[in-house]
Design an enzyme around this catalytic site. Structure first.
Site, PDB file in Angstrom:
ATOM      1  N   GLU A  90       4.357  -8.160   2.578  1.00 44.41           N
ATOM      2  CA  GLU A  90       5.857  -8.786   2.659  1.00 44.41           C
ATOM      3  C   GLU A  90       6.180  -8.649   4.178  1.00 44.41           C
ATOM      4  O   GLU A  90       5.621  -7.628   5.016  1.00 44.41           O
ATOM      5  CB  GLU A  90       6.722  -7.418   2.147  1.00 44.41           C
ATOM      6  CG  GLU A  90       6.366  -7.446   0.593  1.00 44.41           C
ATOM      7  CD  GLU A  90       7.281  -6.277  -0.269  1.00 44.41           C
ATOM      8  OE1 GLU A  90       7.834  -6.714  -1.298  1.00 44.41           O
ATOM      9  OE2 GLU A  90       7.798  -5.443   0.336  1.00 44.41           O
ATOM     10  N   CYS A 103       9.884  -9.397  10.758  1.00 45.21           N
ATOM     11  CA  CYS A 103       8.938  -8.426  10.744  1.00 45.21           C
ATOM     12  C   CYS A 103       7.941  -8.525  10.135  1.00 45.21           C
ATOM     13  O   CYS A 103       7.885  -8.701   8.783  1.00 45.21           O
ATOM     14  CB  CYS A 103       9.855  -6.965  10.134  1.00 45.21           C
ATOM     15  SG  CYS A 103       9.222  -5.628   9.860  1.00 45.21           S
ATOM     16  N   CYS A 110      -1.371   1.159   3.967  1.00 45.44           N
ATOM     17  CA  CYS A 110      -1.543   2.035   5.025  1.00 45.44           C
ATOM     18  C   CYS A 110      -2.222   3.478   5.061  1.00 45.44           C
ATOM     19  O   CYS A 110      -2.042   3.964   3.978  1.00 45.44           O
ATOM     20  CB  CYS A 110      -0.131   2.457   5.723  1.00 45.44           C
ATOM     21  SG  CYS A 110      -0.081   2.860   7.310  1.00 45.44           S
ATOM     22  N   CYS A 114       2.642   8.734   6.049  1.00 49.78           N
ATOM     23  CA  CYS A 114       3.993   9.321   6.431  1.00 49.78           C
ATOM     24  C   CYS A 114       4.824   9.470   5.355  1.00 49.78           C
ATOM     25  O   CYS A 114       4.996   8.887   4.362  1.00 49.78           O
ATOM     26  CB  CYS A 114       4.764   8.307   7.427  1.00 49.78           C
ATOM     27  SG  CYS A 114       3.760   8.230   8.949  1.00 49.78           S
ATOM     28  N   CYS A 117       7.839   6.763   4.092  1.00 53.55           N
ATOM     29  CA  CYS A 117       7.533   5.394   3.865  1.00 53.55           C
ATOM     30  C   CYS A 117       6.981   4.994   2.723  1.00 53.55           C
ATOM     31  O   CYS A 117       5.922   5.730   2.187  1.00 53.55           O
ATOM     32  CB  CYS A 117       6.468   5.054   4.956  1.00 53.55           C
ATOM     33  SG  CYS A 117       6.109   3.477   5.463  1.00 53.55           S
ATOM     34  N   CYS A 328      13.935  -0.857   6.691  1.00 53.14           N
ATOM     35  CA  CYS A 328      12.994  -0.019   7.256  1.00 53.14           C
ATOM     36  C   CYS A 328      12.438   1.218   6.472  1.00 53.14           C
ATOM     37  O   CYS A 328      13.202   1.978   5.818  1.00 53.14           O
ATOM     38  CB  CYS A 328      13.678   0.722   8.537  1.00 53.14           C
ATOM     39  SG  CYS A 328      12.210   1.672   9.564  1.00 53.14           S
TER      40      CYS A 328
END
Length: 343
Positions: A90, A103, A110, A114, A117, A328
């Site tokens: 995305e 962005c 990933c 974290c 996230c 975010c």
């Protein structure tokens, strides 16, 4: 068919030489790809018809349109792109007055894990090519309106350093898109060797995911703290000179009762002493299954004011696109990946 979009000038030179074409053909192709925005090899009209047919037998421009767009009430748009043979990423387009930021993602999923996230929850599917990174810019309708690019989407950019650097080279080179490096910011959680290479080989802005100055707290939020402690990251940054022309900033997500106290302000000031930088405070956007909550707005404002009074330029980032899961920390294609495995 091999996509040409995302190839550097040197890579295009290798291709034309392999095809027995004049070396200057590489620059012609680069101009069609990155300056004239050609969508097909046949559109490259200063190449002979014979050469275009020869190239078309093996190569394609390789642009891929987004499969879906979601639009927020605040004007933010989230685009879904297919990548890596049945995977997805995305990208978020964020217009704001005379500025429009895109962005972009650098990986599908990933590895970094974290706690705050959504991308981390889907695991890692693969690195994007330079072409797949740049396609997120080139293939949206607002392509020509974009003023700034931030590598803050899905993935850790420095875990895919070669392709990220290649995409930046294409963005900033005279033979490429000719962007100023001031328009580009790359965000990292602090992979020190790759961060050092990025600083030395580009002049783009750098953003570091910090979130707490305390070692034990950061370990609970970000496993990378066990490998590259934030103190070591800061020590490395202090070896370089940052100015308004080349900025280093710190991303600091505000978690209620965890990292929003006066002692955190005091430790941040101590940690960042001697480094020209800014801090961006970010509201935490809740994700499923997480016990974390965002700090109240009044505490975020107080935190900003306390840091500012200590000489650290601090801003509060506006939350954009939260209603379409584009804010975010919310980018994820986990549901699509799982659907694909079931089919």
């Amino acid at each position: 068919m091999v996509p040409l979009y995302g190839k550097t000038l040197d890579e295009l030179k290798s291709i034309v030489l392999e095809e027995g074409l004049p070396a200057f053909s590489a620059k012609q192709i680069a101009e069609w790809l990155y300056k004239h925005n050609a969508e097909s090899i046949d559109a490259m009209t200063n190449l002979s018809k014979k050469v275009r047919q020869q190239l078309s037998a093996k190569y394609t421009v390789g642009l891929v349109k987004p499969e879906k767009v979601s639009e927020s009430a605040d004007g933010t748009k989230k685009y879904l792109f297919p990548v890596l043979d049945s995977r997805y990423v995305e990208a978020a387009y964020i217009p704001d007055k005379d500025r429009a930021t895109l962005c972009v993602s650098s990986q599908s999923g990933c590895k970094m894990g974290c706690l705050f996230c959504m991308t981390a929850k889907q695991g890692f599917q693969g690195n994007l090519t330079a072409g797949e990174i740049l396609n997120q810019l080139r293939s949206i309708p607002e392509f020509e309106k974009v003023t700034n690019i931030v590598y803050m989407g899905m993935g850790e950019p420095f875990d895919n350093l070669d392709n990220v650097l290649k995409s930046i080279q294409i963005l900033t080179s005279d033979w490429g898109m000719g962007w100023s490096s001031k328009r580009i910011t790359v965000s990292t959680i602090g992979l020190i060797p790759a961060m050092k290479q990025f600083i030395e080989s580009t002049s783009c802005h750098l953003a570091i995911s910090l979130h707490t100055p305390f070692d034990d707290e950061r370990k609970t939020l970000m496993p990378i703290q066990n490998v590259h402690p934030i103190a070591d990251v800061i020590a490395e940054l202090k070896q370089f000179r940052f100015t308004d022309h080349r900025r280093v900033s710190f991303e600091y997500i505000m978690f209620d009762g965890l990292n929003d106290t006066p002692r955190h302000v005091k430790e941040l000031v101590k940690l960042l002493n001697g480094l020209t930088c800014r801090i961006n405070l970010i509201r935490f956007h809740p994700i499923p299954g997480s016990p974390l909550r965002t700090s109240p707005d009044e505490r975020i404002i107080q935190f900003r004011d306390s840091l500012t009074s200590k000489g650290i330029f601090t801003t509060i980032r506006a939350s954009r696109g939260q209603d379409i899961q584009a804010a975010c920390g919310l980018l994820s294609t986990k549901a699509l990946q799982e659907k694909g495995r079931q089919q």
